[in-house]
Motif scaffolding. Sequence first.
Motif, PDB file in Angstrom:
ATOM      1  N   ILE A 170       0.835  -1.207   0.000  1.00 25.79           N
ATOM      2  CA  ILE A 170       0.000   0.000   0.000  1.00 25.79           C
ATOM      3  C   ILE A 170       0.869   1.256   0.000  1.00 25.79           C
ATOM      4  N   ALA A 171       1.916   1.261   0.803  1.00 20.53           N
ATOM      5  CA  ALA A 171       2.796   2.430   0.882  1.00 20.53           C
ATOM      6  C   ALA A 171       3.393   2.762  -0.481  1.00 20.53           C
ATOM      7  N   GLY A 172       3.679   1.737  -1.273  1.00 19.98           N
ATOM      8  CA  GLY A 172       4.238   1.957  -2.599  1.00 19.98           C
ATOM      9  C   GLY A 172       3.237   2.548  -3.584  1.00 19.98           C
ATOM     10  N   THR A 200      -0.247   8.227  -3.083  1.00 18.28           N
ATOM     11  CA  THR A 200       0.010   9.472  -3.802  1.00 18.28           C
ATOM     12  C   THR A 200      -0.153  10.614  -2.811  1.00 18.28           C
ATOM     13  N   PRO A 201       0.236  11.820  -3.178  1.00 14.31           N
ATOM     14  CA  PRO A 201       0.041  12.948  -2.257  1.00 14.31           C
ATOM     15  C   PRO A 201      -1.435  13.164  -1.884  1.00 14.31           C
ATOM     16  N   ASP A 202      -2.353  12.700  -2.723  1.00 13.11           N
ATOM     17  CA  ASP A 202      -3.779  12.869  -2.446  1.00 13.11           C
ATOM     18  C   ASP A 202      -4.379  11.720  -1.639  1.00 13.11           C
ATOM     19  N   SER A 203      -3.598  10.688  -1.334  1.00 16.64           N
ATOM     20  CA  SER A 203      -4.107   9.542  -0.597  1.00 16.64           C
ATOM     21  C   SER A 203      -4.506   9.939   0.819  1.00 16.64           C
ATOM     22  N   THR A 204      -5.583   9.314   1.291  1.00 10.07           N
ATOM     23  CA  THR A 204      -6.050   9.574   2.648  1.00 10.07           C
ATOM     24  C   THR A 204      -5.886   8.311   3.482  1.00 10.07           C
ATOM     25  N   LEU A 205      -6.073   8.470   4.775  1.00 10.93           N
ATOM     26  CA  LEU A 205      -6.018   7.321   5.659  1.00 10.93           C
ATOM     27  C   LEU A 205      -7.134   6.342   5.315  1.00 10.93           C
ATOM     28  N   GLU A 206      -8.273   6.863   4.899  1.00 11.78           N
ATOM     29  CA  GLU A 206      -9.382   6.005   4.473  1.00 11.78           C
ATOM     30  C   GLU A 206      -8.976   5.152   3.270  1.00 11.78           C
ATOM     31  N   ASP A 207      -8.221   5.724   2.335  1.00 13.68           N
ATOM     32  CA  ASP A 207      -7.718   4.961   1.188  1.00 13.68           C
ATOM     33  C   ASP A 207      -6.847   3.794   1.659  1.00 13.68           C
ATOM     34  N   VAL A 208      -6.014   4.044   2.644  1.00  9.32           N
ATOM     35  CA  VAL A 208      -5.135   3.005   3.183  1.00  9.32           C
ATOM     36  C   VAL A 208      -5.973   1.900   3.825  1.00  9.32           C
ATOM     37  N   TYR A 209      -6.983   2.290   4.619  1.00  9.82           N
ATOM     38  CA  TYR A 209      -7.861   1.303   5.260  1.00  9.82           C
ATOM     39  C   TYR A 209      -8.579   0.451   4.215  1.00  9.82           C
TER      40      TYR A 209
END
Length: 61
Positions: free
Chosen positions: A11-13, A16-25
């Motif tokens: 996921i870290a790879g 993008t600068p626009d990614s949110t914590l919700e995107d990670v979840y």
Amino acid sequence: MDNLKEHLNTIAGQLTPDSTLEDVYEQLALLADIEKSEQDEQANRVFTTSEVKERLNQWVK
């Protein structure tokens, strides 16, 4: 725990600068679901399409 680290690295790879914590979840949940599905398949805990249709027909009666 190793799979969690692998998932987080994946996921870290993709951040993008626009990614949110919700995107990670969301991505973490998706990867966990895929891993669970693969484990179910390896343990033969899956049904074919025809088996699902047959069971559905029994339930719907």
